[in-house]
Write a protein that holds these residues in place. Structure first.
Motif, PDB file in Angstrom:
ATOM      1  N   SER A 180       0.808  -1.218   0.000  1.00  0.00           N
ATOM      2  CA  SER A 180       0.000   0.000   0.000  1.00  0.00           C
ATOM      3  C   SER A 180       0.837   1.261   0.000  1.00  0.00           C
ATOM      4  CB  SER A 180      -0.900   0.029   1.241  1.00  0.00           C
ATOM      5  OG  SER A 180      -1.646  -1.141   1.345  1.00  0.00           O
TER       6      SER A 180
ATOM      7  N   PHE B 179     -13.799  15.807   5.756  1.00  0.00           N
ATOM      8  CA  PHE B 179     -13.680  16.611   4.530  1.00  0.00           C
ATOM      9  C   PHE B 179     -15.052  17.158   4.119  1.00  0.00           C
ATOM     10  CE2 PHE B 179     -13.723  16.705  -0.202  1.00  0.00           C
ATOM     11  CZ  PHE B 179     -12.883  17.796  -0.355  1.00  0.00           C
ATOM     12  N   LEU B 180     -16.066  16.286   4.141  1.00  0.00           N
ATOM     13  CA  LEU B 180     -17.407  16.734   3.751  1.00  0.00           C
ATOM     14  C   LEU B 180     -17.934  17.798   4.720  1.00  0.00           C
ATOM     15  CD1 LEU B 180     -19.093  13.414   2.575  1.00  0.00           C
ATOM     16  CD2 LEU B 180     -18.199  15.296   1.183  1.00  0.00           C
TER      17      LEU B 180
ATOM     18  N   LYS C 235     -11.790  10.441   7.477  1.00  0.00           N
ATOM     19  CA  LYS C 235     -11.265  11.462   6.581  1.00  0.00           C
ATOM     20  C   LYS C 235     -12.344  11.989   5.656  1.00  0.00           C
ATOM     21  CE  LYS C 235      -7.106  10.854   4.774  1.00  0.00           C
ATOM     22  NZ  LYS C 235      -5.954  10.107   4.227  1.00  0.00           N
ATOM     23  N   LYS C 236     -13.138  11.065   5.137  1.00  0.00           N
ATOM     24  CA  LYS C 236     -14.183  11.490   4.206  1.00  0.00           C
ATOM     25  C   LYS C 236     -15.207  12.381   4.917  1.00  0.00           C
ATOM     26  CE  LYS C 236     -17.250   9.672   0.693  1.00  0.00           C
ATOM     27  NZ  LYS C 236     -17.628   8.499  -0.093  1.00  0.00           N
TER      28      LYS C 236
ATOM     29  N   SER D 286      -3.147  11.187   8.242  1.00  0.00           N
ATOM     30  CA  SER D 286      -3.582   9.904   8.773  1.00  0.00           C
ATOM     31  C   SER D 286      -2.518   8.826   8.671  1.00  0.00           C
ATOM     32  CB  SER D 286      -4.825   9.433   8.026  1.00  0.00           C
ATOM     33  OG  SER D 286      -4.503   9.205   6.680  1.00  0.00           O
TER      34      SER D 286
ATOM     35  N   GLY E  30     -16.156  20.083   5.965  1.00  0.00           N
ATOM     36  CA  GLY E  30     -15.532  21.362   5.669  1.00  0.00           C
ATOM     37  C   GLY E  30     -14.060  21.469   6.025  1.00  0.00           C
ATOM     38  N   VAL E  31     -13.455  20.389   6.536  1.00  0.00           N
ATOM     39  CA  VAL E  31     -12.019  20.420   6.798  1.00  0.00           C
ATOM     40  C   VAL E  31     -11.299  20.375   5.453  1.00  0.00           C
ATOM     41  CG1 VAL E  31     -10.079  19.248   7.939  1.00  0.00           C
ATOM     42  CG2 VAL E  31     -12.354  19.202   8.984  1.00  0.00           C
ATOM     43  N   SER E  32     -10.257  21.177   5.307  1.00  0.00           N
ATOM     44  CA  SER E  32      -9.539  21.212   4.041  1.00  0.00           C
ATOM     45  C   SER E  32      -8.692  19.947   3.868  1.00  0.00           C
ATOM     46  CB  SER E  32      -8.651  22.459   4.015  1.00  0.00           C
ATOM     47  OG  SER E  32      -7.825  22.393   2.891  1.00  0.00           O
ATOM     48  N   MET E  33      -8.612  19.492   2.617  1.00  0.00           N
ATOM     49  CA  MET E  33      -7.831  18.284   2.306  1.00  0.00           C
ATOM     50  C   MET E  33      -6.392  18.409   2.828  1.00  0.00           C
ATOM     51  SD  MET E  33      -8.833  15.796  -0.179  1.00  0.00           S
ATOM     52  CE  MET E  33      -9.300  16.447  -1.764  1.00  0.00           C
TER      53      MET E  33
ATOM     54  N   GLN F 205       3.851   0.378  -5.740  1.00  0.00           N
ATOM     55  CA  GLN F 205       3.087   1.516  -6.248  1.00  0.00           C
ATOM     56  C   GLN F 205       3.482   1.843  -7.689  1.00  0.00           C
ATOM     57  OE1 GLN F 205       0.551   2.991  -4.268  1.00  0.00           O
ATOM     58  NE2 GLN F 205       1.101   1.058  -3.285  1.00  0.00           N
TER      59      GLN F 205
ATOM     60  N   LEU G 188      -5.786  17.385   6.554  1.00  0.00           N
ATOM     61  CA  LEU G 188      -6.101  16.020   6.990  1.00  0.00           C
ATOM     62  C   LEU G 188      -4.842  15.160   6.963  1.00  0.00           C
ATOM     63  CD1 LEU G 188      -9.391  15.345   5.008  1.00  0.00           C
ATOM     64  CD2 LEU G 188      -9.153  15.544   7.486  1.00  0.00           C
TER      65      LEU G 188
END
Ligand SMILES: Cc1cc2nc3c(=O)[nH]c(=O)nc-3n(C[C@H](O)[C@H](O)[C@H](O)COP(=O)(O)OP(=O)(O)OC[C@H]3O[C@@H](n4cnc5c(N)ncnc54)[C@H](O)[C@@H]3O)c2cc1C
Ligand code: HEM
Ligand code: FES
Lengths: 320, 120
Positions: free
Chosen positions: A35, A300-301, A296-297, A311, A303-306, A72, A309
């Motif tokens: 991953s 974000f929805l 995280k999703k 993790s 209103g936290v900015s990408m 990757q 975030l």
């Protein structure tokens, strides 16, 4: 189809990752997460260009040196690649203390043989043997702790975690990789910060929280710790003490056993429920992959900015 | 001056990504296409997506767009979904107070990828 040359032999690479193609064709390459997290599959390209996605998460000097992660890498060009044999910077540490903090978690204290540098929130690979290793997050604060503290959740039929909990004795040496990972707490931060951890996900968060408080950051900090059951709580005294010492810190626990279903979701809704003005906040998620991706999703929805975030997803090894 | 730098370049695209991607994920007409993709990886892709729509530097060919969306076409991606994405691009730029004539330019660039994205 691309052709990849490794140790003077040619291999065909189809739709899968370069790592999977080589493994399928009988080549032995170290790996664990598949991953892009453990960096065990790091290799070097000698000819050709690897897609930039294959270098995400590597430090700048390694990108310059044309290192990449085989798991990757979906090659678009023919490549000539090499392993990093002899170039890896693994080191040794001595186990100097081991404490069972509750029914599921063992705390290890490791003393590195030589100076070990890391950033708050990073993790290491810890080796049971050459080909069997797992990632563990560092719970110490690099500004003040010279030893490395780890929190190991013991997985009943696991390979490495029960070995660490039961078989490794105090005074024994353990092999470690360099520290890695981009979920870190910086030297300077003025954003109010929400830390969300499930079970041993508290490890990196404890390291980051100590750094934040002891370097004197004055903004608001909130910690939410979700545990399987009341009996899986740990560091309760230490955290309570910190919240008395620093009035900008508040701590909340969430007991998964008190809700019947959608446990991770309920935890996230609880942890995000008082987040007003989300655009100002930084949010950290560490622990179970389901909790992390859902959290995280949702944040974000909300209103936290990408870019705010962060993790660490404790993805199990794919070696079994 | 290019549309991309007039809109505000890399910094503007980063802000736009937040607004745009939030709209996409909340839109039940299209969010199923974005399900199950990791947020971190999506963030980089959305940025590439908007950079391209704003005429910024990228190295995607029409063929790449075809290949990159082929699995979505198999899932039923069609003109109505493309129109929804166009709506969100326009609304995002409006929210960022980008003047109408620049919005129209961005829309034209995005529109020009329609056949490739939909595999026509
Ligand atoms: C970046 C990163 C950081 C990590 N940090 C920590 C940390 O600080 N503390 C920590 O305790 N762990 C951490 N982990 C998880 C750790 O690396 C191992 O996956 C974990 O210790 C299990 O290893 P094992 O060898 O005991 O079990 P394995 O032999 O790998 O697994 C045995 C079986 O148990 C399953 N399994 C594995 N983990 C779980 C789980 N959590 N719940 C249920 N089933 C499971 C596996 O799928 C497998 O079927 C981290 C992982 C990553 C990727
Ligand atoms: C408006 C014109 C469009 C442009 C310019 C565009 C551009 C892009 C680009 C550059 C990528 C990244 C490719 C990569 O790096 O892997 C991408 C990926 C993606 N696009 Fe589009 N796109 C458009 C329309 C759409 C539409 C209409 C949908 C669906 C409603 C869509 C859904 C996706 C998804 C889900 C991915 C990620 C694919 C994956 O990782 O599985 N796109 N797009
Ligand atoms: S980073 Fe490739 S296997 Fe873990």
């Amino acid at each position: 189809m691309t052709t990849v040359t490794y140790q003077n032999k040619q291999y065909q690479c189809g739709n899968g990752s370069l790592l999977d193609s080589l493994l399928e064709q009988g080549v032995s390459i170290p790996f664990s997460c598949k991953s892009g997290l453990c960096q065990a599959c790091e290799m070097k390209v000698l000819e050709g260009v690897v897609p930039t996605k294959a270098q995400v998460g590597l430090p700048e000097n390694k990108i310059q040196a044309k290192h990449f992660l085989a798991c990757q890498c979906f090659p678009e060009d023919n490549l000539v690649i090499a392993s990093l044999d002899g170039e890896t910077q693994n080191s040794r540490a001595t186990l100097i203390d081991k404490v069972r903090v509750n029914r599921s978690i063992v705390k290890l204290i490791l003393r590195p043989e030589k100076t070990f540098s890391y950033l708050a929130g990073q993790y290491i690979r810890l080796y049971q043997s050459k080909n069997e290793f797992r990632c563990y997050s560092i719970a110490s604060n690099p500004d003040s702790d010279r030893d490395i503290e780890l929190h190991i959740q013991v997985i009943a039929n696991g390979k490495v975690s029960p070995w660490l909990a039961n078989d490794v004795g105090i005074g024994e040496h353990i092999e470690l990789s360099e520290a890695m990972g981009t979920c870190i707490y910086p030297d300077k931060n003025t954003h109010p910060t929400l830390f969300i951890a499930s079970n041993s996900g508290l490890a990196p968060i404890y390291g980051m929280l100590k750094k934040a408080l002891f370097q004197g950051d004055k903004q608001e900090f909130r910690l939410y710790h979700g545990v399987t059951d009341e009996r899986d709580k740990y560091l309760v005294d230490e955290l309570t003490h910190l919240s008395h010492q620093f009035e900008n810190l508040s701590i909340n626990w969430f007991d998964y056993s008190l809700v019947t279903d959608n446990k991770q979701q309920s935890f996230i809704h609880f942890a995000l429920s008082e987040l007003t003005a989300p655009q100002d906040w930084k949010v950290y998620f560490c622990g179970s992959p389901d909790m992390v991706s859902y959290g995280k999703k949702q944040s974000f929805l909300k209103g936290v900015s990408m870019k705010n975030l962060f993790s660490d997803s404790f993805i199990p090894s794919k070696t079994n | 001056m290019s549309l991309y730098s007039e809109i505000g370049g890399d910094a503007a695209v980063s802000v736009a990504v937040d607004i745009f991607y939030r709209k996409v994920l909340l839109d039940d007409r299209i969010n199923r296409f974005f399900e199950g993709v990791d947020m971190d990886k999506q963030a980089a892709k959305q940025k590439a997506f908007l950079t391209m729509a704003f005429g910024g530097p990228h190295n995607y060919t029409g063929e790449d767009m075809r290949r990159g969306h082929a699995h979505l076409v198999k899932m039923g991606l069609n003109d109505s979904h493309f129109d929804a994405v166009m709506e969100h691009i326009g609304a995002t730029l409006k929210e960022l107070n980008v003047p109408d004539h620049l919005i129209a330019q961005a829309a034209a660039i995005a529109e020009s990828t329609r056949n490739d994205v939909l595999g026509k």
